[in-house]
Motif scaffolding. Structure first.
Motif, short mmCIF file in Angstrom:
data_model
loop_
_atom_site.label_atom_id
_atom_site.label_comp_id
_atom_site.label_asym_id
_atom_site.label_seq_id
_atom_site.Cartn_x
_atom_site.Cartn_y
_atom_site.Cartn_z
N VAL A 1 35.87 36.83 49.48
CA VAL A 1 35.43 37.03 48.14
C VAL A 1 34.17 36.45 47.87
N GLY A 2 33.24 37.27 47.29
CA GLY A 2 31.97 37.31 47.12
C GLY A 2 31.24 38.47 47.97
N ASP A 3 31.62 38.96 48.80
CA ASP A 3 31.29 40.17 49.73
C ASP A 3 31.06 41.52 48.49
N ALA A 4 30.09 42.32 49.12
CA ALA A 4 29.71 43.47 48.31
C ALA A 4 30.87 44.34 48.08
N TYR A 5 30.74 45.39 47.10
CA TYR A 5 31.88 46.36 47.10
C TYR A 5 30.88 47.60 47.54
N VAL A 6 31.27 48.48 48.36
CA VAL A 6 30.54 49.87 48.51
C VAL A 6 31.48 50.81 49.25
N PRO A 7 31.53 51.94 48.48
CA PRO A 7 32.43 52.96 48.68
C PRO A 7 32.36 53.30 50.19
N SER A 52 31.00 48.02 42.15
CA SER A 52 29.90 47.52 42.90
C SER A 52 29.32 46.36 41.86
N ASN A 53 29.65 46.30 40.63
CA ASN A 53 29.05 45.15 39.85
C ASN A 53 29.74 43.73 40.10
N THR A 54 31.14 43.83 40.45
CA THR A 54 31.60 42.65 40.58
C THR A 54 31.72 42.18 42.02
N GLY A 55 31.76 43.05 42.90
CA GLY A 55 32.12 42.68 44.46
C GLY A 55 33.40 42.57 44.74
N THR A 56 33.74 41.88 45.57
CA THR A 56 35.01 41.40 45.98
C THR A 56 35.24 39.98 45.26
N VAL A 57 36.52 39.92 44.43
CA VAL A 57 36.73 38.87 43.39
C VAL A 57 38.01 38.48 43.75
N GLN A 58 38.38 37.07 43.28
CA GLN A 58 39.67 36.63 42.98
C GLN A 58 40.12 36.50 41.55
N ARG A 59 41.05 36.99 40.96
CA ARG A 59 41.18 37.07 39.54
C ARG A 59 42.78 37.07 39.02
N SER A 60 43.06 36.67 38.16
CA SER A 60 44.42 36.59 37.49
C SER A 60 45.04 38.03 37.29
N LEU A 61 46.16 37.91 37.35
CA LEU A 61 46.91 39.39 37.36
C LEU A 61 46.62 40.03 35.76
N ASP A 62 46.52 38.76 34.76
CA ASP A 62 46.25 39.23 33.67
C ASP A 62 44.96 39.94 33.40
N TYR A 63 43.99 39.64 34.20
CA TYR A 63 42.43 40.20 34.05
C TYR A 63 42.83 41.65 34.19
N ASP A 64 43.64 42.18 34.94
CA ASP A 64 43.75 43.87 35.15
C ASP A 64 44.99 43.98 35.67
N ARG A 65 46.09 44.29 34.69
CA ARG A 65 47.42 44.04 35.01
C ARG A 65 47.85 45.34 35.87
N PRO A 66 48.32 45.19 37.15
CA PRO A 66 48.64 46.43 38.21
C PRO A 66 49.54 47.33 37.95
N THR A 67 49.94 48.54 38.22
CA THR A 67 51.00 49.08 37.60
C THR A 67 52.27 48.97 38.71
N GLY A 68 52.20 48.63 39.84
CA GLY A 68 53.05 48.25 40.90
C GLY A 68 52.65 47.58 42.05
N ALA A 69 53.89 47.38 42.96
CA ALA A 69 53.33 46.80 44.27
C ALA A 69 54.34 47.00 45.40
N VAL A 70 54.07 46.74 46.63
CA VAL A 70 54.83 47.26 47.85
C VAL A 70 54.85 46.11 48.64
N ARG A 71 55.96 46.06 49.36
CA ARG A 71 55.88 44.86 50.48
C ARG A 71 56.05 45.64 51.59
N VAL A 72 55.25 44.88 52.63
CA VAL A 72 55.28 45.67 54.02
C VAL A 72 55.73 44.47 54.77
N LEU A 73 55.64 43.36 54.48
CA LEU A 73 55.94 42.16 55.64
C LEU A 73 57.93 41.95 55.41
#
Length: 282
Positions: free
Chosen positions: A179-185, A261-282
């Protein structure tokens, strides 16, 4: 009247007068003399023996005129000198005002530059401290991951629930450390990421190799409901198989992701940007 009659002189007492007045008097006397002589007849005229004294301009008058001219010239010189002094004073005042304004501008620019340099130095120091902290956390995570891998190899078949939890903890801890690292494509670390690069690196700490892009990661595992999420699950935005963004669920209704690129790597609530779905690998 006798032909030799005395012609009275038109001489008057000397007075201060202009040259034109004196010459007018002389001319009048001469004309009078000619008129009298002419009245007697041309045959009997005799030469005029009276000598007429011409008036002279005194030296005192000449001196006064010269003094007046000199005084006028002096006044003109004084006025010219005063005008030059006034112009010089006005120019000096303008120059001083301009120099003061320039000095104020330079002082303000210097103050701003010093403030900017100080802010930059503080930001760089903070960034170095954060990087050092993240590096330390990554070292600890790597050691923990190595211990987990050793324990897994000792077990007989499928990993136990405790090992799965340990892997999830490793993934979550790694994600939070970025968290705090830059976002770079196209970024894959160690201090800059894109969304799928961060997810791939986090899972690598648990010994799991994920596909590189978000479209493939959104189908790598079992689809799970957003109401039944566990730490370490992969969240995706868009349709499964064509997702345009992924992140890691870290528990407590929050996720970690390399957003933009504006926010970089962040920790946010799911309500901030609700995802469409999820997958479990473990």
């Amino acid at each position: 009247m006798s032909h030799t009659a005395h012609i009275p002189s038109h001489r008057k007492p000397r007075q201060r007068a202009s040259k034109s007045a004196l010459r007018a008097g002389v001319a009048g006397g001469v004309l009078s003399t000619i008129a009298v002589a002419g009245a007697a007849g041309p045959a009997q005229a005799e030469p005029v023996t009276q000598t007429i004294e011409m008036p002279t301009i005194t030296s005192g008058f000449s001196t006064a005129v010269a003094a007046s001219a000199q005084a006028t010239q002096q006044v003109a010189l004084d006025l010219e000198t005063q005008a030059d002094e006034d112009a010089a004073a006005e120019k000096a005042a303008k120059t001083a005002k301009k120099a003061h304004a320039e000095a104020v501008r330079k002082a303000e620019a210097k103050k701003k530059a010093e403030a900017a340099a100080k802010a930059k130095a503080e930001a760089e120091a903070k960034e170095r401290a954060e990087r050092a902290s993240r590096t330390s956390e990554r070292t600890m995570l790597s050691a923990s991951s190595g211990s987990s891998d050793s324990g897994s190899s000792a077990s007989a078949s499928a990993p136990s629930s405790s090992n799965v939890s340990g892997s999830a903890a490793s993934i979550v801890a790694f994600a939070k450390a970025q968290v705090g690292d830059a976002y770079v494509p196209g970024g894959t670390g160690p201090n800059s990421w894109d969304c799928s690069g961060l997810v791939q690196a986090a899972y690598r700490t648990a010994g799991i190799d994920l596909p590189r892009v978000s479209q493939s990661q959104s189908t790598f595992g079992t689809q799970v409901s957003l109401d039944n999420l566990q730490p370490g699950d992969i969240l995706y935005w868009g349709s499964a198989g064509s997702a345009y963004h992924v992140a890691i669920y870290v528990g407590g209704g929050e996720f970690v992701g390399a957003q933009n690129s504006n926010t970089g790597t962040v920790q946010r609530s799911l309500d901030y940007d609700r995802p469409t779905g999820a997958v479990r690998v473990l």
